[in-house]
Scaffold this motif. Structure first.
Motif, PDB file in Angstrom:
ATOM      1  N   LEU A   1       0.796  -1.199  -0.137  1.00  0.00           N
ATOM      2  CA  LEU A   1      -0.159  -0.110   0.088  1.00  0.00           C
ATOM      3  C   LEU A   1       0.903   1.403   0.192  1.00  0.00           C
ATOM      4  CD1 LEU A   1      -2.806  -0.943   2.556  1.00  0.00           C
ATOM      5  CD2 LEU A   1      -2.967  -0.769  -0.074  1.00  0.00           C
ATOM      6  N   VAL A   2       1.895   1.415   0.684  1.00  0.00           N
ATOM      7  CA  VAL A   2       2.907   2.346   0.984  1.00  0.00           C
ATOM      8  C   VAL A   2       3.602   2.578  -0.497  1.00  0.00           C
ATOM      9  CG1 VAL A   2       4.935   3.271   2.080  1.00  0.00           C
ATOM     10  CG2 VAL A   2       3.167   2.477   3.226  1.00  0.00           C
ATOM     11  N   LEU A   3       3.929   1.532  -1.189  1.00  0.00           N
ATOM     12  CA  LEU A   3       4.570   1.493  -2.454  1.00  0.00           C
ATOM     13  C   LEU A   3       3.575   2.157  -3.417  1.00  0.00           C
ATOM     14  CD1 LEU A   3       7.014   0.670  -4.493  1.00  0.00           C
ATOM     15  CD2 LEU A   3       5.633  -1.417  -4.685  1.00  0.00           C
ATOM     16  N   ALA A   4       2.179   1.779  -3.410  1.00  0.00           N
ATOM     17  CA  ALA A   4       1.266   2.215  -4.319  1.00  0.00           C
ATOM     18  C   ALA A   4       1.057   3.741  -4.061  1.00  0.00           C
ATOM     19  CB  ALA A   4       0.032   1.373  -4.392  1.00  0.00           C
ATOM     20  N   LEU A   5       0.975   4.012  -2.886  1.00  0.00           N
ATOM     21  CA  LEU A   5       0.382   5.492  -2.740  1.00  0.00           C
ATOM     22  C   LEU A   5       1.718   6.239  -2.837  1.00  0.00           C
ATOM     23  CD1 LEU A   5      -1.669   5.062   0.505  1.00  0.00           C
ATOM     24  CD2 LEU A   5      -2.295   5.817  -1.767  1.00  0.00           C
ATOM     25  N   GLY A   6       2.797   6.033  -2.413  1.00  0.00           N
ATOM     26  CA  GLY A   6       4.225   6.661  -2.758  1.00  0.00           C
ATOM     27  C   GLY A   6       4.389   6.838  -3.996  1.00  0.00           C
ATOM     28  N   GLY A   7       4.416   5.733  -4.885  1.00  0.00           N
ATOM     29  CA  GLY A   7       4.597   6.004  -6.340  1.00  0.00           C
ATOM     30  C   GLY A   7       3.468   7.001  -7.118  1.00  0.00           C
ATOM     31  N   ALA A   8       2.313   6.716  -6.665  1.00  0.00           N
ATOM     32  CA  ALA A   8       1.013   7.729  -7.195  1.00  0.00           C
ATOM     33  C   ALA A   8       1.335   9.071  -6.823  1.00  0.00           C
ATOM     34  CB  ALA A   8      -0.353   7.312  -6.689  1.00  0.00           C
ATOM     35  N   LEU A   9       1.594   9.296  -5.729  1.00  0.00           N
ATOM     36  CA  LEU A   9       2.186  10.847  -4.933  1.00  0.00           C
ATOM     37  C   LEU A   9       3.357  11.356  -5.761  1.00  0.00           C
ATOM     38  CD1 LEU A   9       1.358  12.944  -2.980  1.00  0.00           C
ATOM     39  CD2 LEU A   9       3.054  11.846  -1.484  1.00  0.00           C
ATOM     40  N   PHE A  10       4.352  10.587  -6.166  1.00  0.00           N
ATOM     41  CA  PHE A  10       5.629  10.957  -7.029  1.00  0.00           C
ATOM     42  C   PHE A  10       5.113  11.073  -8.695  1.00  0.00           C
ATOM     43  CE2 PHE A  10       9.060   9.758  -9.819  1.00  0.00           C
ATOM     44  CZ  PHE A  10       9.958  10.741  -9.404  1.00  0.00           C
ATOM     45  N   ALA A  11       4.337  10.295  -9.130  1.00  0.00           N
ATOM     46  CA  ALA A  11       3.981  10.250 -10.518  1.00  0.00           C
ATOM     47  C   ALA A  11       3.088  11.513 -10.712  1.00  0.00           C
ATOM     48  CB  ALA A  11       3.469   9.123 -10.776  1.00  0.00           C
ATOM     49  N   GLY A  12       2.133  11.780  -9.917  1.00  0.00           N
ATOM     50  CA  GLY A  12       1.070  12.603  -9.918  1.00  0.00           C
ATOM     51  C   GLY A  12       1.862  14.109  -9.771  1.00  0.00           C
ATOM     52  N   ASN A  13       2.702  14.396  -8.841  1.00  0.00           N
ATOM     53  CA  ASN A  13       3.124  15.775  -8.864  1.00  0.00           C
ATOM     54  C   ASN A  13       4.174  15.914 -10.174  1.00  0.00           C
ATOM     55  OD1 ASN A  13       2.343  16.998  -6.280  1.00  0.00           O
ATOM     56  ND2 ASN A  13       2.734  14.982  -5.589  1.00  0.00           N
ATOM     57  N   LEU A  14       5.023  14.837 -10.263  1.00  0.00           N
ATOM     58  CA  LEU A  14       5.803  14.879 -11.559  1.00  0.00           C
ATOM     59  C   LEU A  14       5.077  15.447 -12.871  1.00  0.00           C
ATOM     60  CD1 LEU A  14       8.869  14.612 -12.187  1.00  0.00           C
ATOM     61  CD2 LEU A  14       8.155  12.252 -12.981  1.00  0.00           C
ATOM     62  N   MET A  15       3.972  14.805 -13.048  1.00  0.00           N
ATOM     63  CA  MET A  15       3.122  15.269 -14.140  1.00  0.00           C
ATOM     64  C   MET A  15       2.457  16.728 -14.129  1.00  0.00           C
ATOM     65  SD  MET A  15       3.585  12.645 -16.387  1.00  0.00           S
ATOM     66  CE  MET A  15       2.511  13.367 -17.694  1.00  0.00           C
ATOM     67  N   ALA A  16       2.247  17.038 -12.678  1.00  0.00           N
ATOM     68  CA  ALA A  16       1.640  18.245 -12.927  1.00  0.00           C
ATOM     69  C   ALA A  16       2.756  19.359 -12.955  1.00  0.00           C
ATOM     70  CB  ALA A  16       1.115  18.468 -11.388  1.00  0.00           C
ATOM     71  N   LEU A  17       4.019  18.817 -13.021  1.00  0.00           N
ATOM     72  CA  LEU A  17       4.887  19.982 -13.236  1.00  0.00           C
ATOM     73  C   LEU A  17       5.245  19.826 -14.617  1.00  0.00           C
ATOM     74  CD1 LEU A  17       7.380  19.527 -10.263  1.00  0.00           C
ATOM     75  CD2 LEU A  17       6.074  21.408 -10.698  1.00  0.00           C
ATOM     76  N   ILE A  18       5.351  18.470 -15.308  1.00  0.00           N
ATOM     77  CA  ILE A  18       5.722  18.437 -16.639  1.00  0.00           C
ATOM     78  C   ILE A  18       4.805  18.746 -17.748  1.00  0.00           C
ATOM     79  CG2 ILE A  18       6.409  16.767 -18.378  1.00  0.00           C
ATOM     80  CD1 ILE A  18       7.985  15.246 -16.076  1.00  0.00           C
ATOM     81  N   LYS A  19       3.522  18.287 -17.169  1.00  0.00           N
ATOM     82  CA  LYS A  19       2.549  18.733 -18.266  1.00  0.00           C
ATOM     83  C   LYS A  19       1.164  19.024 -17.561  1.00  0.00           C
ATOM     84  CE  LYS A  19      -0.023  16.941 -22.452  1.00  0.00           C
ATOM     85  NZ  LYS A  19      -0.976  16.350 -22.414  1.00  0.00           N
ATOM     86  N   PRO A  20       0.991  19.951 -17.012  1.00  0.00           N
ATOM     87  CA  PRO A  20      -0.336  20.507 -16.235  1.00  0.00           C
ATOM     88  C   PRO A  20      -1.423  20.476 -17.272  1.00  0.00           C
ATOM     89  CG  PRO A  20       1.069  22.618 -16.613  1.00  0.00           C
ATOM     90  CD  PRO A  20       1.897  21.299 -17.312  1.00  0.00           C
ATOM     91  N   PRO A  21      -2.677  19.848 -16.572  1.00  0.00           N
ATOM     92  CA  PRO A  21      -3.729  19.828 -17.352  1.00  0.00           C
ATOM     93  C   PRO A  21      -4.216  21.494 -17.683  1.00  0.00           C
ATOM     94  CG  PRO A  21      -3.991  19.615 -14.943  1.00  0.00           C
ATOM     95  CD  PRO A  21      -2.750  19.793 -14.993  1.00  0.00           C
ATOM     96  N   PRO A  22      -5.011  21.475 -18.497  1.00  0.00           N
ATOM     97  CA  PRO A  22      -5.601  23.098 -19.151  1.00  0.00           C
ATOM     98  C   PRO A  22      -6.130  23.600 -17.922  1.00  0.00           C
ATOM     99  CG  PRO A  22      -6.569  21.367 -20.201  1.00  0.00           C
ATOM    100  CD  PRO A  22      -5.540  20.730 -19.387  1.00  0.00           C
ATOM    101  N   PRO A  23      -6.003  24.685 -17.391  1.00  0.00           N
ATOM    102  CA  PRO A  23      -6.728  25.492 -16.173  1.00  0.00           C
ATOM    103  C   PRO A  23      -8.151  25.794 -16.384  1.00  0.00           C
ATOM    104  CG  PRO A  23      -5.406  27.238 -17.416  1.00  0.00           C
ATOM    105  CD  PRO A  23      -5.087  25.589 -18.223  1.00  0.00           C
ATOM    106  N   LYS A  24      -8.969  25.438 -15.689  1.00  0.00           N
ATOM    107  CA  LYS A  24     -10.253  25.792 -15.613  1.00  0.00           C
ATOM    108  C   LYS A  24     -10.674  27.143 -14.860  1.00  0.00           C
ATOM    109  CE  LYS A  24     -11.330  20.802 -15.271  1.00  0.00           C
ATOM    110  NZ  LYS A  24     -11.696  20.043 -14.384  1.00  0.00           N
TER     111      LYS A  24
END
Length: 78
Positions: free
Chosen positions: A23-46
């Protein structure tokens, strides 16, 4: 697989004794990947959203996720 005894019955535990590490592996990996993607390719702002993710907070949260994922992976392999 780990087993749990309750009275005279024996129960098979899902993913054995390593459930917390998975569970820690899954949540840590998701936290890392999500924040990395928010920096690299942010979604279009609403309307009402920030134009881009706060860099310092995203890097800090990404590092926390990376540390958690590496720690969990080391626990699983060790």
């Amino acid at each position: 697989m780990g087993q749990l005894r309750a009275g005279r019955q024996t129960w098979c535990v899902f993913l054995g004794d390593d459930l917390l590490a998975y569970l820690v592996l899954a949540l840590g990996g998701a936290l890392f990947a999500g924040n990395l993607m928010a920096l690299i390719k942010p979604p279009p702002p609403k309307e009402g959203d920030l134009a881009k993710a706060p860099v310092a907070r995203s890097v800090l949260m990404g590092l926390i996720g990376l540390i958690a994922a590496v720690w969990a992976l080391a626990s699983l392999l060790g």
